[in-house]
Design an enzyme around this catalytic site. Sequence first.
Site, short mmCIF file in Angstrom:
data_model
loop_
_atom_site.label_atom_id
_atom_site.label_comp_id
_atom_site.label_asym_id
_atom_site.label_seq_id
_atom_site.Cartn_x
_atom_site.Cartn_y
_atom_site.Cartn_z
N ASN A 237 0.89 -1.26 0.03
CA ASN A 237 0.06 -0.15 -0.09
C ASN A 237 0.87 1.20 0.03
O ASN A 237 2.03 1.16 0.14
CB ASN A 237 -0.91 -0.16 1.21
CG ASN A 237 0.10 -0.09 2.58
OD1 ASN A 237 0.56 0.74 2.77
ND2 ASN A 237 -0.12 -1.05 3.25
N LYS A 318 9.41 -16.47 -11.09
CA LYS A 318 8.79 -15.36 -11.49
C LYS A 318 7.42 -15.80 -12.39
O LYS A 318 7.58 -16.84 -13.27
CB LYS A 318 9.50 -14.34 -12.33
CG LYS A 318 8.61 -13.11 -12.99
CD LYS A 318 9.68 -12.07 -13.77
CE LYS A 318 8.79 -11.14 -14.29
NZ LYS A 318 9.56 -10.58 -15.45
N LYS A 371 -8.90 -5.17 19.21
CA LYS A 371 -7.53 -5.09 19.18
C LYS A 371 -7.21 -4.91 20.80
O LYS A 371 -6.11 -4.46 20.91
CB LYS A 371 -7.05 -3.98 18.33
CG LYS A 371 -7.24 -4.42 16.94
CD LYS A 371 -6.97 -3.46 15.91
CE LYS A 371 -7.37 -3.67 14.26
NZ LYS A 371 -6.40 -4.36 13.58
#
Length: 439
Positions: A237, A318, A371
């Site tokens: 990200n 790959k 959490k």
Amino acid sequence: MTLKDKKILLGVSGGIAAYKAADLCSLLRKRGAAVRVVMTRNATQFVAPLTFETLTQSPVYLDLFAAQHSYEMEHISWARWGDALIVAPATADVLAKMAAGIADDALTTLYLSFTGPVVVAPAMNTQMLEHPATRKNLITLEERGVRIIPPGVGTLACGEVGAGRLPEPQTIIEELERILAGNNSAAEETARSSANEVISDKNGVTAVRDNALAGRVVVITSGPTHEYLDPVRFLTNPSSGKMGAALARAAASRGAKVHLVTGPVSPSVLPTDCATIHRVTTAEQMLLAVQALADSADAFIFAAAVSDFRVDRPVEKKIKRTGNAVVLPLVENPDISQAIGIRKKPGQVTIGFAAETDDLEANALTKLNRKHLDAIVANDVTNPRIGFESDDNEGTIYLRNGQKRFISRRPKDEVAQAVVDVLVELLQPAHNVPSQEDT
Ligand code: C5P
């Protein structure tokens, strides 16, 4: 800092990556450094000392008791000669010896005699790298001031895909220059050494120390993670690591000892002198690094944008186009903040972040509970002026005790100070109300 005219001691230990040390040696010479090489016996199985002797125009230091050099205690004279010691590749064995202070060969004896900056570039099989013994040894060395160049991810000599590759010599050189520049900054050292004064790091951020976190150990996760699909592709990200670095500076400015566990980010983002930096690549490595630090920590701030998913086993070669769709089943990564939150010791404080696109408050409060966090900083990532990659942030801090504080848009360093203010309050016993799960 350039390496021109620097005297570099290059330690080579016995892994398959030892062959890359010859390139590293040659590159160091091209940068204008004088190089002396010390090898372990095992390293000579991979590269002949003559290779390094030819490249450096100097004898290789190999044997503590070599007859031709017996008039001179080389580990002492070489230690005095060098400006920096870099061990590349550093095997699990040599790291263990360095951590334990064993000095049974030329390289480990030189390490104990050397008082300048020491840099290691570990390279080994992923399982060896992630073994708790190796992780513990790396943490011991880091705490002692040894700088670690994180191994790269890719196909290893054993055929597995994972972390453990020796980075390319060019990358090692760049890291070495950055590290030596950090160590050489007298201004930074002066700023570190005195309390109640303005500190700054190379990003020019200043903050007033008040030592409210003196004696406290704060572990901060930061940056993205890279979850490899095959040797060259990964899930990630756009997290830049700027928020985590700002938090590290803010906690250090209040006197905390900071461990920054960071995913792959640009070296220019990392704080130069206010935190011990633990570099990792994947979520699983980040969890191991945080767990290894957990017992000694008073507080954790989870600012990393951890990838929630990974492929179970990266493909070894790959992935090639075949004209068909590629289907790669994803599995969930561990939730680091939750794993630590569930097992936190009395008095330990955990603060998380929630990057949300909708229902900011409801989602943040759900995460706060799930959490086992003491506070959560929620922000709206659909706003392009804040969040990922931006220099600014804005958000609301929700505390377990029901309070909430809005932080309007401001530089990440200032947001970090507001978060650390909350941490200071939570670490005071009076504010440590039991969590719902505890009751
Ligand atoms: O569930 P979500 O990813 O939105 O939660 C964000 C918070 O949880 C952040 O503090 C982030 O650092 C932490 N987190 C984590 N491990 C994960 C995912 C998120 O520590 N695998």
